[in-house]
Design a protein around this motif. Structure first.
Motif, PDB file in Angstrom:
ATOM      1  N   LEU A 227      -8.769 -60.363   5.011  1.00  0.00           N
ATOM      2  CA  LEU A 227      -8.543 -60.654   6.384  1.00  0.00           C
ATOM      3  C   LEU A 227      -8.598 -62.215   6.639  1.00  0.00           C
ATOM      4  O   LEU A 227      -7.689 -62.721   7.314  1.00  0.00           O
ATOM      5  N   ASN A 228      -9.670 -62.884   6.172  1.00  0.00           N
ATOM      6  CA  ASN A 228      -9.825 -64.228   6.542  1.00  0.00           C
ATOM      7  C   ASN A 228     -10.850 -64.895   5.520  1.00  0.00           C
ATOM      8  O   ASN A 228     -11.650 -64.279   5.181  1.00  0.00           O
ATOM      9  N   ALA A 229     -10.479 -66.201   5.472  1.00  0.00           N
ATOM     10  CA  ALA A 229     -11.407 -67.207   4.520  1.00  0.00           C
ATOM     11  C   ALA A 229     -10.333 -68.140   4.056  1.00  0.00           C
ATOM     12  O   ALA A 229      -9.055 -67.948   4.114  1.00  0.00           O
ATOM     13  N   ALA A 230     -10.587 -69.396   3.749  1.00  0.00           N
ATOM     14  CA  ALA A 230      -9.923 -70.296   3.285  1.00  0.00           C
ATOM     15  C   ALA A 230      -9.252 -69.914   2.237  1.00  0.00           C
ATOM     16  O   ALA A 230      -8.061 -70.061   1.759  1.00  0.00           O
ATOM     17  N   TYR A 231     -10.045 -69.017   1.069  1.00  0.00           N
ATOM     18  CA  TYR A 231      -9.659 -68.579  -0.075  1.00  0.00           C
ATOM     19  C   TYR A 231     -10.321 -67.549  -0.675  1.00  0.00           C
ATOM     20  O   TYR A 231     -11.592 -67.289  -0.438  1.00  0.00           O
ATOM     21  N   ILE A 232      -9.749 -66.437  -0.793  1.00  0.00           N
ATOM     22  CA  ILE A 232     -10.372 -65.321  -1.366  1.00  0.00           C
ATOM     23  C   ILE A 232      -9.308 -64.744  -2.842  1.00  0.00           C
ATOM     24  O   ILE A 232      -8.016 -64.794  -3.004  1.00  0.00           O
ATOM     25  N   ARG A 233     -10.258 -64.804  -3.857  1.00  0.00           N
ATOM     26  CA  ARG A 233      -9.828 -64.295  -4.994  1.00  0.00           C
ATOM     27  C   ARG A 233     -10.464 -62.829  -5.414  1.00  0.00           C
ATOM     28  O   ARG A 233     -11.698 -62.873  -5.508  1.00  0.00           O
ATOM     29  N   ASN A 234      -9.658 -61.899  -5.673  1.00  0.00           N
ATOM     30  CA  ASN A 234     -10.191 -60.586  -5.951  1.00  0.00           C
ATOM     31  C   ASN A 234      -9.922 -60.244  -7.446  1.00  0.00           C
ATOM     32  O   ASN A 234      -8.628 -60.205  -7.934  1.00  0.00           O
ATOM     33  N   ASN A 235     -10.992 -60.395  -8.371  1.00  0.00           N
ATOM     34  CA  ASN A 235     -10.652 -59.828  -9.751  1.00  0.00           C
ATOM     35  C   ASN A 235     -11.178 -58.403  -9.607  1.00  0.00           C
ATOM     36  O   ASN A 235     -12.417 -58.213  -9.816  1.00  0.00           O
ATOM     37  N   LEU A 236     -10.380 -57.498  -9.866  1.00  0.00           N
ATOM     38  CA  LEU A 236     -10.365 -56.108  -9.806  1.00  0.00           C
ATOM     39  C   LEU A 236     -10.163 -55.551 -11.112  1.00  0.00           C
ATOM     40  O   LEU A 236      -8.960 -55.510 -11.299  1.00  0.00           O
ATOM     41  N   HIS A 237     -11.293 -55.127 -12.021  1.00  0.00           N
ATOM     42  CA  HIS A 237     -10.922 -54.339 -13.190  1.00  0.00           C
ATOM     43  C   HIS A 237     -11.562 -52.974 -13.461  1.00  0.00           C
ATOM     44  O   HIS A 237     -12.567 -52.754 -13.060  1.00  0.00           O
ATOM     45  N   PHE A 238     -10.535 -52.057 -13.558  1.00  0.00           N
ATOM     46  CA  PHE A 238     -10.794 -50.668 -13.724  1.00  0.00           C
ATOM     47  C   PHE A 238     -10.630 -50.469 -15.255  1.00  0.00           C
ATOM     48  O   PHE A 238      -9.717 -50.736 -15.880  1.00  0.00           O
ATOM     49  N   TYR A 239     -11.829 -49.947 -15.831  1.00  0.00           N
ATOM     50  CA  TYR A 239     -11.715 -49.364 -17.212  1.00  0.00           C
ATOM     51  C   TYR A 239     -11.859 -47.685 -17.013  1.00  0.00           C
ATOM     52  O   TYR A 239     -13.129 -47.068 -16.755  1.00  0.00           O
ATOM     53  N   SER A 240     -10.781 -47.313 -17.304  1.00  0.00           N
ATOM     54  CA  SER A 240     -10.696 -45.997 -17.194  1.00  0.00           C
ATOM     55  C   SER A 240     -10.888 -45.407 -18.667  1.00  0.00           C
ATOM     56  O   SER A 240     -10.251 -45.168 -19.482  1.00  0.00           O
ATOM     57  N   ASP A 241     -12.184 -44.749 -18.677  1.00  0.00           N
ATOM     58  CA  ASP A 241     -12.859 -44.625 -19.982  1.00  0.00           C
ATOM     59  C   ASP A 241     -13.223 -43.212 -20.194  1.00  0.00           C
ATOM     60  O   ASP A 241     -14.440 -42.819 -20.642  1.00  0.00           O
ATOM     61  N   GLY A 242     -12.172 -42.289 -19.644  1.00  0.00           N
ATOM     62  CA  GLY A 242     -12.502 -40.757 -19.744  1.00  0.00           C
ATOM     63  C   GLY A 242     -11.130 -40.276 -19.656  1.00  0.00           C
ATOM     64  O   GLY A 242     -10.333 -40.744 -19.273  1.00  0.00           O
ATOM     65  N   GLU A 243     -11.242 -38.796 -19.783  1.00  0.00           N
ATOM     66  CA  GLU A 243      -9.885 -38.109 -19.418  1.00  0.00           C
ATOM     67  C   GLU A 243      -9.986 -37.611 -18.062  1.00  0.00           C
ATOM     68  O   GLU A 243     -10.945 -37.482 -17.573  1.00  0.00           O
ATOM     69  N   ASN A 244      -8.932 -37.269 -17.601  1.00  0.00           N
ATOM     70  CA  ASN A 244      -8.653 -36.971 -16.049  1.00  0.00           C
ATOM     71  C   ASN A 244      -9.214 -37.955 -15.047  1.00  0.00           C
ATOM     72  O   ASN A 244      -9.936 -37.237 -14.251  1.00  0.00           O
ATOM     73  N   VAL A 245      -9.430 -39.040 -15.402  1.00  0.00           N
ATOM     74  CA  VAL A 245      -9.802 -40.157 -14.498  1.00  0.00           C
ATOM     75  C   VAL A 245      -8.619 -40.418 -13.486  1.00  0.00           C
ATOM     76  O   VAL A 245      -7.605 -40.492 -13.904  1.00  0.00           O
ATOM     77  N   VAL A 246      -9.208 -40.368 -12.156  1.00  0.00           N
ATOM     78  CA  VAL A 246      -8.130 -40.935 -11.278  1.00  0.00           C
ATOM     79  C   VAL A 246      -8.570 -42.196 -10.548  1.00  0.00           C
ATOM     80  O   VAL A 246      -9.761 -42.167 -10.245  1.00  0.00           O
ATOM     81  N   SER A 247      -7.829 -43.202 -10.639  1.00  0.00           N
ATOM     82  CA  SER A 247      -8.235 -44.553 -10.203  1.00  0.00           C
ATOM     83  C   SER A 247      -7.300 -44.759  -9.199  1.00  0.00           C
ATOM     84  O   SER A 247      -6.228 -44.870  -9.318  1.00  0.00           O
ATOM     85  N   ASN A 248      -7.419 -44.926  -7.762  1.00  0.00           N
ATOM     86  CA  ASN A 248      -6.693 -45.416  -6.766  1.00  0.00           C
ATOM     87  C   ASN A 248      -6.967 -47.059  -6.190  1.00  0.00           C
ATOM     88  O   ASN A 248      -8.059 -46.971  -5.756  1.00  0.00           O
ATOM     89  N   LEU A 249      -5.914 -47.887  -6.324  1.00  0.00           N
ATOM     90  CA  LEU A 249      -6.350 -49.089  -5.798  1.00  0.00           C
ATOM     91  C   LEU A 249      -5.327 -49.378  -4.544  1.00  0.00           C
ATOM     92  O   LEU A 249      -4.207 -49.474  -4.940  1.00  0.00           O
TER      93      LEU A 249
END
Lengths: 403, 250
Positions: A227-249
């Motif tokens: 929402l606010n800040a001079a600068y925002i950096r999001n490094n978002l890393h998902f490691y899907s390391d199994g079966e039937n994994v659901v990842s919602n970003l």
């Protein structure tokens, strides 16, 4: 640079690696639009004083110090990372190799070297934490400072947790560079819902590295609201390391005048039969800059992966800029993957339609922008958070359009 | 209420309206007919304030005010309504939601108190019956996936809610089957009163079987070339536009 006395070998090595590279500059490919070059020249306080802010949240990180307040829910522990590793020796051995830290991330080294208080929120097997746990992430400094924070969330098998993070800067704070690392481990059949609200001061630079490892049959619903800040950096890393994994970003960024918001996401599919759904939206106001870089890896073993990515942006001002770069690397042959990015302006025909019904231009634009962002907000199931975010976003858009 | 004098307008370099003169009084229904490309929809758009068009000459007074000087939303607040030929699809915005904003913005403009949720509900219910529209349609994203008939009924519903003094129906009959046409026309007729007026822009006579005009004007190449009573519409239906055009010596 003056740092505190570093004791451990790993910290000493980390600081040497950071020193060799410094803060990322626009010559680094992954930081092309989001340079932190100016921080290399600043005289910074590397160990800003502890805070004692009042907050109603159970989990609080104040200038890098994380503590738990009130009664811990049954089946939840809050302990230091060192104590956690002693209690879980099998995890200790695999922790360091659990995922590759990407290149060009000198900030992770900086965090490793200087972080003082790494705590673990640990949800035991089979435990469903009913109430969402709120996490207030508070920054405040008397002089220009760099704050290192690190929090670990460990969700055991068949457990579930909802976390609501609110990152903000205390009024009157000096310039802060906040370097926040989060390492999240979601075991088999576990669920995590995590909402990040980043509403920081105009003199705050916030870098959030969130690494999430998911094992089989787990689900993570992650939301990042910038929402606010001079600068925002999001490094978002998902490691899907199994079966039937659901990842919602899910991501929504609303940068305004003199603000930059950069979302770098990685979804790394390593095992078969899993899915990821990525929905990012941006409304760019004033002279803001937005960046979206979304990588999807589908490793050779990850057959039958479904990976979808969508990033849509509206330039609500002629002075705003958006940079998008989807990257798919697929090594398995039996997968469904798609990606799409769009950047455009509000539809003139729709604006005229609303105005012809008596709605002012500013309100018509607000209405259309809210309709655009609603898709992401509506996915938040925690009602109080959803309402608060809606109010904040309406107010930010209205203020910006009224200028 | 509406006085158009020598109105000329263009889009880009293309002159479309070349001197329109028209007087409309309360209680009247005027039909504007004419072949494709004659400027009918342009006239409707210019009156509603669409910004694609540049007015190069002439004046339009609406209840004594200079209409051309007003923003589209001010025209709406002054009592002008345009039923769109192609109603816009707006994802994420429901009719109910945006009509609440519209009504209260107009009330504010007129110095009236805003309506509360209960008053809206009551008013919407009443107006829904005018065009036989149901709540589920009004809760959906505006015009998204609506049939042609639903879109036009939604336009007339909005007209019923806003109670304009002057309604301009731009090709409201296009894309409608006969049943939908009848429902839409009945809605328009129910809203008719001695205090308001209607301009029906149409290519075909069939809508005028249901909405009976007091005056019929033929627009050709940006000018009104012939005016008459409702019988003119029937004549156009039988003979087409050619006899008028050839009478002009073209």
């Amino acid at each position: 640079m003056l740092y505190k006395e570093l004791t451990s070998a790993s910290q000493k090595e980390a600081i040497e690696r950071f020193k060799a590279k410094g803060f990322p500059t626009n010559k680094w490919e992954e930081w092309k639009y989001a340079s932190l070059k100016s921080w290399n020249e600043k005289d910074l306080d590397w160990t800003p004083a502890a805070l004692n802010e009042t907050s109603s949240a159970s989990l609080q990180t104040q200038n890098g110090n994380t503590s738990f307040h009130g009664t811990l829910p049954a089946g939840v522990e809050f302990i230091s990372f060192d104590a956690f590793l002693v209690a879980n020796p099998t995890i200790a051995t695999k922790w360091e190799q659990r995922f590759p830290i990407l290149d060009q991330n000198s900030l992770y080294d900086l965090n490793t070297a200087l972080v003082v208080n790494t705590q673990v929120l640990w949800v035991k097997a089979g435990v469903s934490v009913d109430q969402a746990i709120t996490h207030d992430f508070i920054l405040s400094a008397a002089q220009a400072s760099a704050v290192q924070s690190r929090v670990i969330v460990y969700v055991e098998t068949d457990a579930s947790l909802t976390l609501i993070e609110r990152a903000y800067t205390k009024e009157g704070s000096a310039e802060v560079l906040s370097n926040f690392v989060q390492e999240i481990y979601v075991n088999e059949k576990a669920n995590l819902t995590y909402v990040k609200e980043q509403d920081l001061a105009q003199n705050t630079t916030h870098i959030d590295h969130t690494f999430i490892t998911q094992l089989s049959n787990s689900q993570v619903d992650l939301f990042t609201f910038s929402l606010n800040a001079a600068y925002i950096r999001n490094n978002l890393h998902f490691y899907s390391d199994g079966e039937n994994v659901v990842s919602n970003l899910n991501g929504l960024y609303v940068p305004g005048e003199d603000q930059l918001m950069d979302s770098h996401t990685v979804v790394d599919h390593r095992k078969p039969n899993s899915e990821s759904h990525e929905l990012y939206k941006g409304v760019l106001l004033g002279n803001s800059t937005g960046v979206f870089n979304g990588k999807i890896f589908v490793r050779p073993d990850a057959q039958k992966t479904n990976a979808f990515q969508s990033c849509k942006n509206v330039l609500a001002s002629t002075r705003a800029t958006m940079n998008t770069k989807p990257q798919l690397e697929i090594w398995a042959d039996d997968v469904k993957c798609s990606h799409g990015t769009t950047t455009g302006q509000l539809n003139d025909e729709a604006l005229f339609y609303l105005r012809s019904r008596g709605i002012s231009l500013a309100n018509a634009r607000t209405l259309l922008l809210l309709a655009f962002v609603q898709e992401v907000i509506d996915r938040v199931t925690h009602q109080e958070t959803k309402l608060r975010l809606t109010d904040k976003i309406i107010s930010k858009i209205q203020t910006s359009l009224a200028i | 209420m509406l006085s158009i004098k020598n109105l000329q307008a263009r889009i880009g370099e293309k002159e479309i309206l070349k001197g329109i003169n028209l007087e409309i009084k309360a209680g009247e229904v005027h039909a504007i007919m004419g072949p494709n490309g004659s400027g009918k929809s342009t006239l409707a758009s210019v009156l509603a304030g669409r910004e694609d068009y540049e007015v190069t000459a002439g004046s339009v007074e609406f209840f004594g005010k200079d209409l051309l000087d007003l923003a589209p939303e001010e025209r709406a607040a002054e009592g002008l309504f345009l039923a769109f030929q192609y109603p816009v699809e707006i994802p994420g915005v429901s009719t109910t939601n945006f009509m609440k904003s519209a009504v209260n913005e107009i009330r504010k403009y007129r110095g009236e108190e805003p309506l509360d949720a209960v008053q809206f509900l009551k008013m919407f219910k009443e107006k829904m019956s005018y065009v036989n529209i149901d709540q589920s349609l009004l809760s959906r994203a505006l015009n998204e996936g609506f049939s042609g008939g639903e879109k036009k009924r939604n336009e007339i519903f909005q007209m019923a809610v806003l109670e304009p003094k002057l309604a301009i129906l731009d090709e409201t009959d296009s894309g409608l089957d006969i049943d939908a046409l009848r429902i839409v026309a009945e809605g328009v007729n129910k809203l008719k009163s001695p205090d308001n007026a209607t301009i029906v822009v149409t290519h075909y006579q069939r809508l005028l079987d249901y909405i009976i005009p007091d005056f019929v004007h033929v627009l050709y190449k940006g000018k009104i070339v012939k005016s008459g009573g409702k019988e003119l519409a029937h004549e156009l239906e039988e003979r087409g536009y050619d006899w008028i055009i050839s009478a002009l010596g073209e």
